[in-house]
Design an enzyme around this catalytic site. Sequence first.
Site, PDB file in Angstrom:
ATOM      1  N   GLU A  67     -17.534   8.469  -4.318  1.00  0.00           N
ATOM      2  CA  GLU A  67     -18.001   7.103  -4.018  1.00  0.00           C
ATOM      3  C   GLU A  67     -17.133   6.022  -4.673  1.00  0.00           C
ATOM      4  OE1 GLU A  67     -20.402   9.616  -4.879  1.00  0.00           O
ATOM      5  OE2 GLU A  67     -20.625   9.826  -2.702  1.00  0.00           O
ATOM      6  N   VAL A  90     -12.934  14.993 -11.864  1.00  0.00           N
ATOM      7  CA  VAL A  90     -13.230  16.068 -10.918  1.00  0.00           C
ATOM      8  C   VAL A  90     -12.655  17.358 -11.505  1.00  0.00           C
ATOM      9  CG1 VAL A  90     -13.018  16.900  -8.554  1.00  0.00           C
ATOM     10  CG2 VAL A  90     -13.063  14.436  -9.001  1.00  0.00           C
ATOM     11  N   ILE A  91     -13.552  18.244 -11.919  1.00  0.00           N
ATOM     12  CA  ILE A  91     -13.111  19.489 -12.551  1.00  0.00           C
ATOM     13  C   ILE A  91     -12.678  20.463 -11.459  1.00  0.00           C
ATOM     14  CG2 ILE A  91     -13.755  21.347 -14.122  1.00  0.00           C
ATOM     15  CD1 ILE A  91     -14.535  19.061 -15.726  1.00  0.00           C
ATOM     16  N   THR A  95     -15.792  24.205  -7.894  1.00  0.00           N
ATOM     17  CA  THR A  95     -16.218  24.334  -6.498  1.00  0.00           C
ATOM     18  C   THR A  95     -15.079  23.851  -5.615  1.00  0.00           C
ATOM     19  OG1 THR A  95     -17.440  23.038  -4.874  1.00  0.00           O
ATOM     20  CG2 THR A  95     -17.558  22.286  -7.104  1.00  0.00           C
ATOM     21  N   HIS A  97     -15.241  21.717  -3.582  1.00  0.00           N
ATOM     22  CA  HIS A  97     -15.399  20.276  -3.430  1.00  0.00           C
ATOM     23  C   HIS A  97     -14.207  19.513  -4.007  1.00  0.00           C
ATOM     24  CE1 HIS A  97     -19.652  20.285  -2.297  1.00  0.00           C
ATOM     25  NE2 HIS A  97     -19.553  18.981  -2.155  1.00  0.00           N
ATOM     26  N   PHE A 122      -6.097   4.284  -9.896  1.00  0.00           N
ATOM     27  CA  PHE A 122      -6.656   5.635  -9.771  1.00  0.00           C
ATOM     28  C   PHE A 122      -6.777   6.245 -11.182  1.00  0.00           C
ATOM     29  CE2 PHE A 122      -5.926  10.268  -9.050  1.00  0.00           C
ATOM     30  CZ  PHE A 122      -6.940  10.528  -8.142  1.00  0.00           C
TER      31      PHE A 122
HETATM   32  C1  DLZ Z   1     -20.486  17.241  -5.431  1.00  0.00           C
HETATM   33  C2  DLZ Z   1     -19.547  17.025  -6.564  1.00  0.00           C
HETATM   34  C3  DLZ Z   1     -18.909  18.104  -7.189  1.00  0.00           C
HETATM   35  C4  DLZ Z   1     -19.140  19.521  -6.778  1.00  0.00           C
HETATM   36  N1  DLZ Z   1     -18.085  17.924  -8.226  1.00  0.00           N
HETATM   37  C5  DLZ Z   1     -17.846  16.664  -8.652  1.00  0.00           C
HETATM   38  C6  DLZ Z   1     -16.965  16.431  -9.734  1.00  0.00           C
HETATM   39  O1  DLZ Z   1     -16.415  17.348 -10.364  1.00  0.00           O
HETATM   40  N2  DLZ Z   1     -16.739  15.151 -10.099  1.00  0.00           N
HETATM   41  C7  DLZ Z   1     -17.312  14.074  -9.461  1.00  0.00           C
HETATM   42  O2  DLZ Z   1     -17.044  12.929  -9.836  1.00  0.00           O
HETATM   43  N3  DLZ Z   1     -18.172  14.288  -8.439  1.00  0.00           N
HETATM   44  C8  DLZ Z   1     -18.454  15.529  -8.033  1.00  0.00           C
HETATM   45  N4  DLZ Z   1     -19.311  15.743  -7.003  1.00  0.00           N
HETATM   46  C9  DLZ Z   1     -20.049  14.576  -6.420  1.00  0.00           C
HETATM   47  C10 DLZ Z   1     -19.249  13.839  -5.341  1.00  0.00           C
HETATM   48  O3  DLZ Z   1     -18.236  13.025  -5.913  1.00  0.00           O
HETATM   49  C11 DLZ Z   1     -20.198  12.934  -4.537  1.00  0.00           C
HETATM   50  O4  DLZ Z   1     -20.914  12.086  -5.405  1.00  0.00           O
HETATM   51  C12 DLZ Z   1     -21.182  13.711  -3.685  1.00  0.00           C
HETATM   52  O5  DLZ Z   1     -20.517  14.646  -2.868  1.00  0.00           O
HETATM   53  C13 DLZ Z   1     -22.010  12.763  -2.790  1.00  0.00           C
HETATM   54  O6  DLZ Z   1     -21.176  12.091  -1.864  1.00  0.00           O
END
Ligand code: DLZ
Length: 168
Positions: A67, A90-91, A95, A97, A122
Amino acid sequence: MSSADKNLSVFTTEGLPDISAKKFAIVVAEWNSEVTEKLFEGAYQTLITYGAIAANIVRGNVPGSFELTLGAQWFAQRKDIDAVIALGVVIQGETKHNDYINHAVAQGITNVSLKTDKPVIFGVLTPNNMEQALERSGGVHGNKGDEAAMTAIKMLGLYSEVARGYYL
Ligand code: DLZ
């Protein structure tokens, strides 16, 4: 040099612009908040250290890094905001993701920056694990929040130099 070897808080500070009248928005992802709060602290303190006024720094939270793009755009579209700093973690590997999120946010932030013609920074860590995240948010590798704030300051400096015809 990869960021693994580099202290994220080491940067040259010569010739920085006067930012006392500049307004900054810091957008912070709540996911991995134990790390993103440290990134925010680093970014905020760096702005203050190099001349920003506390009243000119606004903060907005978003649920996760995905977001950050839209949150950054809402702030960047405001006429009074000069630069936006987007902070998230973001680890990798937790996942699948992470691949989608990292690419989407990197591309999204670039688009917002170009669309609004403002620095949109960024400041997203993409570590392999939480240990690496902590090392880069006030640990042995410095703080990516500091680096993101300094990047915003430097881009504002470049913008004003280019606008004043400094490079003619
Ligand atoms: C879903 C998700 C996952 C699995 N991992 C992270 C992460 O490591 N860091 C992060 O900032 N957000 C993660 N999210 C959430 C997504 O950024 C997002 O908020 C959801 O997919 C809803 O759109």
